[in-house]
Design a protein around this motif. Structure first.
Motif, PDB file in Angstrom:
ATOM      1  N   UNK A  56       0.995  -1.226  -0.151  1.00  0.00           N
ATOM      2  CA  UNK A  56       0.078  -0.128  -0.123  1.00  0.00           C
ATOM      3  C   UNK A  56       0.870   1.225   0.004  1.00  0.00           C
ATOM      4  N   UNK A  57       0.723   1.944  -1.072  1.00  0.00           N
ATOM      5  CA  UNK A  57       1.782   3.243  -1.210  1.00  0.00           C
ATOM      6  C   UNK A  57       1.020   4.261  -1.463  1.00  0.00           C
ATOM      7  N   UNK A  58       1.373   5.392  -0.744  1.00  0.00           N
ATOM      8  CA  UNK A  58       0.857   6.741  -0.574  1.00  0.00           C
ATOM      9  C   UNK A  58       2.035   7.823  -1.059  1.00  0.00           C
ATOM     10  N   UNK A  59       1.677   9.040  -1.073  1.00  0.00           N
ATOM     11  CA  UNK A  59       2.814  10.124  -1.736  1.00  0.00           C
ATOM     12  C   UNK A  59       3.857  10.303  -0.192  1.00  0.00           C
ATOM     13  N   UNK A  60       3.388   9.809   0.850  1.00  0.00           N
ATOM     14  CA  UNK A  60       4.238  10.195   2.116  1.00  0.00           C
ATOM     15  C   UNK A  60       4.862   9.071   2.686  1.00  0.00           C
ATOM     16  N   UNK A  61       4.273   7.614   2.553  1.00  0.00           N
ATOM     17  CA  UNK A  61       4.405   6.434   3.021  1.00  0.00           C
ATOM     18  C   UNK A  61       4.434   5.277   2.299  1.00  0.00           C
ATOM     19  N   UNK A  62       4.982   4.091   2.597  1.00  0.00           N
ATOM     20  CA  UNK A  62       4.550   2.801   2.203  1.00  0.00           C
ATOM     21  C   UNK A  62       4.435   1.811   2.919  1.00  0.00           C
ATOM     22  N   UNK A  63       3.695   0.813   3.051  1.00  0.00           N
ATOM     23  CA  UNK A  63       3.343  -0.265   3.981  1.00  0.00           C
ATOM     24  C   UNK A  63       3.629  -1.707   3.151  1.00  0.00           C
ATOM     25  N   UNK A  64       4.518  -2.501   3.403  1.00  0.00           N
ATOM     26  CA  UNK A  64       4.586  -3.854   2.734  1.00  0.00           C
ATOM     27  C   UNK A  64       4.414  -4.869   3.358  1.00  0.00           C
ATOM     28  N   UNK A  65       3.952  -6.071   3.199  1.00  0.00           N
ATOM     29  CA  UNK A  65       3.880  -7.272   3.815  1.00  0.00           C
ATOM     30  C   UNK A  65       4.199  -8.528   2.908  1.00  0.00           C
TER      31      UNK A  65
END
Length: 305
Positions: free
Chosen positions: A177-186
Motif C-alpha cells: 500500500x503506497x501513498x505520496x508520504x509513506x509505503x507499507x509492505x507485507x
C-alpha cells in the motif's frame, strides 16, 4: 550450525522486486519483496552487499562470518508479469570453532546457487494519491554452487559450503500500500528445501513487514519537477526454520524461530536507490545449541533502465 547458503537467495532475491511501472524509482523494502509492478520492457539491476555475524554460547564457541554480494537482473515481460535471476557470490564464509586441537578456522568462497523466479500482479486498486497491490511470487534455486569444498581438515561442513547441492522451491504472496508520504509492505513466504547426499536443510516460513516514510523533503508543496527523496525504513522479519534432516533423522541443534528488526535509510532518485539497513535480533528461540544471529548489515543500490 544453521545453513547460510540462502542468506542472499530469499531476502535479496525477492527484495529486488522494487520498481513501479513508471520511469521513476519508488521506495521499497530492503530485506524482502514489494508488490509494486515492473513496467513492460523495463530492466532492473540490483547489487547488495551483506555482512552477517553469528555465534553461540556453547562449549565449542562457534563464530560464523559471511561476506557476500547478491547480483540481480529483472525484466518486465508484461505490465503484470516480471522474471528475475539472482547470482550470489561469497567473498568469505568463515567458521571459527574450539576443538581438542585448539581454536580452528575454516573458510570458503565462490559463487553460490543461482535462483530464478517470477512475479505476477494478481490484484491492484488505484486511488487518488495511493495504490494497493497483491502479487504472488514463485521460484526455484538450482544447485550451481560448489557443495564439496574441503580444506586441510577434510570436507567442509554443509552449512559452510557455497552451495547446498539440492533443488529448492519457494513461493510467496506480497502486498503493498503506497501513498505520496509513506509505503507499507507485507510478505508471507514458504521455502521447501531439497535433499542431497542424505542432507536437507529445514524448510522455512517467514512473515515480513516494512514501513518506508519520507523524511525529506517533508512537504511536496513548491517542489519542482521530480526531486530526490530520503526515506526512513523500519522492517520486521519473523522466520521459522524446521530442523535439518540428517540421513533418517534430524539435527537437534538446528532450526528454530527468530524475530529481527531492521532500521535503515534509502536515498531515492529518478533512476537510482542507494540504501542500507541493519537487522538486529529481538527474540530468538533456537532448537538445542543452534547458532544464532548477532547482526546482519545490508548495503546496496538499485538501478532501472
Amino acid at each position: 550450525m544453521r545453513n547460510n547458503n540462502h542468506l542472499l537467495s530469499v531476502p535479496v532475491l525477492v527484495g529486488a522486486l522494487l520498481m513501479a511501472g513508471v520511469s521513476a524509482v519508488q521506495a521499497a523494502p530492503n530485506t524482502f519483496n514489494t508488490a509494486l509492478p515492473v513496467a513492460q520492457g523495463q530492466t532492473i539491476w540490483r547489487e547488495q552487499f551483506v555482512l552477517r555475524e553469528r555465534s553461540d554460547n556453547g562449549p565449542m564457541d562457534r563464530q560464523v562470518s559471511v561476506q557476500a554480494l547478491g547480483s540481480v537482473l529483472g525484466y518486465g515481460v508484461t505490465s503484470k508479469f516480471a522474471v528475475f535471476g539472482m547470482v550470489p557470490y561469497f567473498f568469505n564464509k568463515e567458521l571459527d570453532v574450539t576443538t581438542p586441537m585448539g581454536r580452528v578456522e575454516r573458510d570458503t568462497s565462490g559463487f553460490g546457487d543461482i535462483s530464478l523466479f517470477g512475479r505476477y500482479t494478481l490484484y491492484k486498486k488505484d486511488y487518488t494519491g495511493s495504490t494497493f497491490r497483491v502479487a504472488p511470487v514463485v521460484g526455484l534455486t538450482a544447485p550451481t554452487g560448489d557443495d564439496n569444498d574441503s580444506d586441510r581438515f577434510g570436507e567442509l561442513p554443509r552449512p559452510l559450503q557455497a552451495g547446498d547441492g539440492a533443488w529448492d522451491v519457494f513461493g510467496a504472496v506480497v502486498t503493498t500500500y503506497q501513498t505520496l508520504q509513506y509505503q507499507v509492505d507485507g510478505q508471507l513466504l514458504y521455502r521447501e528445501n531439497g535433499r542431497h547426499d542424505g542432507f536437507a536443510r529445514g524448510d522455512e516460513t517467514r512473515f515480513d513487514a516494512s514501513l518506508q516514510y519520507r523524511i525529506w523533503p517533508r512537504s511536496m508543496k513548491g517542489v519542482p519537477g521530480t526531486p530526490s527523496f530520503v526515506y526512513a525504513l523500519l522492517e520486521s522479519n519473523v522466520i521459522h526454520r524446521e530442523r535439518d534432516d540428517l540421513g533418517s533423522g534430524t539435527d537437534a541443534d538446528s532450526g528454530g524461530t527468530q524475530w529481527l528488526l531492521a532500521p535503515g535509510l534509502q536515498y531515492v532518485s529518478r533512476s537510482w536507490i542507494v540504501e542500507g539497513t541493519v537487522q538486529l535480533p529481538v527474540a530468538e528461540d533456537s532448537n538445542g545449541d543452534a547458532i544464532e544471529d548477532d547482526y546482519i548489515v545490508r548495503v546496496g543500490f538499485r538501478r532501472n533502465f
